[in-house]
Scaffold this active site. Structure first.
Site, short mmCIF file in Angstrom:
data_model
loop_
_atom_site.label_atom_id
_atom_site.label_comp_id
_atom_site.label_asym_id
_atom_site.label_seq_id
_atom_site.Cartn_x
_atom_site.Cartn_y
_atom_site.Cartn_z
CG ASP A 258 -2.14 -13.90 5.49
OD1 ASP A 258 -2.80 -14.84 4.38
OD2 ASP A 258 -2.14 -12.42 4.78
NE ARG B 148 -4.10 -2.17 1.98
CZ ARG B 148 -3.49 -3.77 1.79
NH1 ARG B 148 -2.58 -4.45 1.35
NH2 ARG B 148 -4.80 -4.40 1.94
CE LYS C 86 -6.39 -16.15 1.58
NZ LYS C 86 -6.54 -15.12 1.80
N GLY D 105 -0.76 -12.05 -5.61
CA GLY D 105 -2.27 -11.14 -5.14
C GLY D 105 -2.36 -10.28 -5.15
C1 S3P Z 1 -4.97 -9.06 1.99
C2 S3P Z 1 -5.00 -9.98 1.64
C3 S3P Z 1 -5.31 -11.42 2.55
C4 S3P Z 1 -4.71 -12.02 2.33
C5 S3P Z 1 -3.12 -11.45 2.07
C6 S3P Z 1 -3.00 -9.79 2.03
C7 S3P Z 1 -3.81 -7.90 1.95
O1 S3P Z 1 -6.23 -11.73 1.49
O2 S3P Z 1 -4.27 -13.68 2.70
O3 S3P Z 1 -1.74 -12.90 2.07
O4 S3P Z 1 -3.13 -6.57 1.72
O5 S3P Z 1 -5.09 -7.06 1.86
P1 S3P Z 1 -7.61 -11.88 0.46
O6 S3P Z 1 -7.89 -10.02 0.57
O7 S3P Z 1 -7.48 -11.98 -0.90
O8 S3P Z 1 -8.54 -12.53 1.85
#
Ligand code: S3P
Length: 445
Positions: A333, A43, A360, A112
């Site tokens: 996590d 972020r 995941k 992701g």
């Molecule tokens: C994250 C949100 C989570 C988490 C990922 C990091 C983030 O995923 O599992 O490691 O930085 O917003 P999800 O939004 O898919 O739950």
């Protein structure tokens, strides 16, 4: 990028990506500052990149995932320089409307967060962009982001009806919507808030279960007037994001893996300095304490809008617990670690309502069931979680990371307290979130 696969006394690399972990229950002792928080680092890079001025970032995590975000923002015209110490960065924000069209496909790698947050940022830009990722990310669901963005007017094309990467984003004007994500996901919420910085009118996200709010906290810290009530957050386009100094706290998700090793190896005591303690991330501390863990938090303070403190963990006799409902997004996590630690607890641990684990970096339910079973654990796979009968002994085995950093670290933690040696194949993926993990673990033993 520093290498994650250490080759100290504790673990030796016999092929590029294979690590051997010695068991035997040796105690862990000492002090460590965990690497910077991954979510907050992403972020800082994204929001710093569209801020109006120079953002100095301290404590940035330089892991593979965050490097994906750094490279993506550079491809969009943002200048980011890393200082010699590797954890300080200076970001020249181009302003909300200063990004430029990337000439190349943006590769989010394994991340992701990079892919999904960038879809939100790119959808309202006046240019065309393409996003892809590695083979694991290309198998993960993207419709959860592309669908609501399409409702805002975004034009996104991709495989399987924009459910899978690669996706092509034809930037256009968006309008705000009110959206209730069907799954608890901070990435979905954050993508919509980023798009909402540009959309006409108000963008409202109503969560059913609260998820990590780092995007909201950083936007507020940068001067954006977000409105938050219960589980709802509203954003309208601000004139600008103020350039700020960011101090990224230590990642509680990374710290948790060291804490897990401390708890299950008798005679251990470790101090973890400067750990982020956002209440939407501390589920793992609550769950481990319910299991009987001796974990203390000292010196709690607020830094750049995020709570931070030092964590002291001591080896502890543990009992099985049930993890469910609103525990799950707050521990998401760390659930693989909870499963590993549960093997050493007295009684049964049940993890349920956690089907999200199946989408995941790998299917973490199947992966943890397979790897813990290979080490002799009594573990049962359920559609939405795991049931672990604790109290048995684990023995070293040949295990796989399944290409997933959290699986690799969970197996390594269990291996420290198992009998004999454990070989972890594909262990280099720890670089995704915790470069140097094996060296850090070794340095404490
Ligand atoms: C994250 C949100 C989570 C988490 C990922 C990091 C983030 O995923 O599992 O490691 O930085 O917003 P999800 O939004 O898919 O739950």
């Amino acid at each position: 990028l520093p290498s994650g696969s250490g080759n100290g006394r504790f673990s030796s690399v016999d092929r590029d990506d294979t690590v051997v972990v010695e068991g035997g229950g040796r105690p862990l002792r000492g002090e460590v500052t965990p690497p910077g928080d991954k979510s907050i680092s992403h972020r800082a890079v994204i929001l710093g990149g569209v801020s109006s001025g120079r953002c100095a970032v301290r404590g940035l995590l330089l892991s593979r995932d965050v490097v994906s975000t750094i490279e993506a923002m550079r491809a969009l015209g943002v200048r980011l320089t890393l200082d010699g110490d590797g954890v300080s960065a200076s970001i020249e924000g181009v302003g909300l409307h200063g990004l430029s069209e990337p000439e190349q496909v943006i590769d989010a790698g394994n991340s992701g967060t990079t892919a999904r947050l960038l879809m939100g940022l790119l959808s309202p830009q006046p240019f065309f962009s393409v996003l892809t990722g590695d083979r694991y990310l290309r198998a993960r669901p993207m419709g959860r982001v592309t669908k609501p963005l399409s409702l805002m007017g975004a034009r996104i094309a991709g495989r399987a009806g924009a459910e899978l990467l690669p996706v092509a984003v034809e930037g256009r004007r968006l309008r705000g919507i009110t959206y209730r994500p069907p799954q608890a996901s901070a990435q979905v919420k954050s993508a919509l808030l980023l798009a909402g910085l540009y959309a006409e009118g108000e963008t409202v996200v109503e969560e059913q279960v609260p998820t990590r709010d780092h995007t909201e906290r950083m936007l507020s810290y940068m001067g954006v007037a977000l409105r938050r009530r219960d589980r709802t957050v509203c954003v309208s386009p601000p004139a600008r994001l103020n350039a700020v100094e960011v101090h990224v706290p230590g990642d509680i998700s990374s710290a948790a893996y060291l804490i897990g090793a401390v708890l299950i190896n008798e005679g251990s005591e470790v101090v973890l300095r400067g750990v982020g303690l956002n209440p939407l991330r501390t589920g793992v501390i609550d769950v481990l304490r319910r299991m009987g863990a001796r974990i203390e938090v000292v010196g709690e303070r607020l830094e750049c809008g995020e709570p931070v403190g030092d964590v002291v963990a001591k080896s502890s006799p543990l009992v099985g617990v049930t993890v469910e409902g609103s525990d799950v997004p707050r521990t998401i996590d760390e659930l693989p670690l909870v499963a590993a630690v549960a093997c050493f607890a007295r009684g049964t641990t049940v993890i349920r309502d956690a089907a999200e684990l199946r989408v995941k970096e790998t299917d973490r339910i199947a992966a943890m069931a397979a790897e813990l079973a290979a080490m002799g654990a009594r573990v049962e796979e359920r559609e939405d979680g795991l049931v672990i009968e604790g109290g048995g002994r684990l023995r070293g085995a040949r295990c796989s990371s399944h290409g997933d950093h959290r699986v690799a670290m969970s197996v390594a933690v269990a291996a420290t307290a198992a009998e004999g040696e454990t070989v972890i194949e594909g262990a280099d993926c720890v670089d995704v979130s915790f470069p140097g993990f094996f060296d850090t673990l070794e340095s404490l033993r």
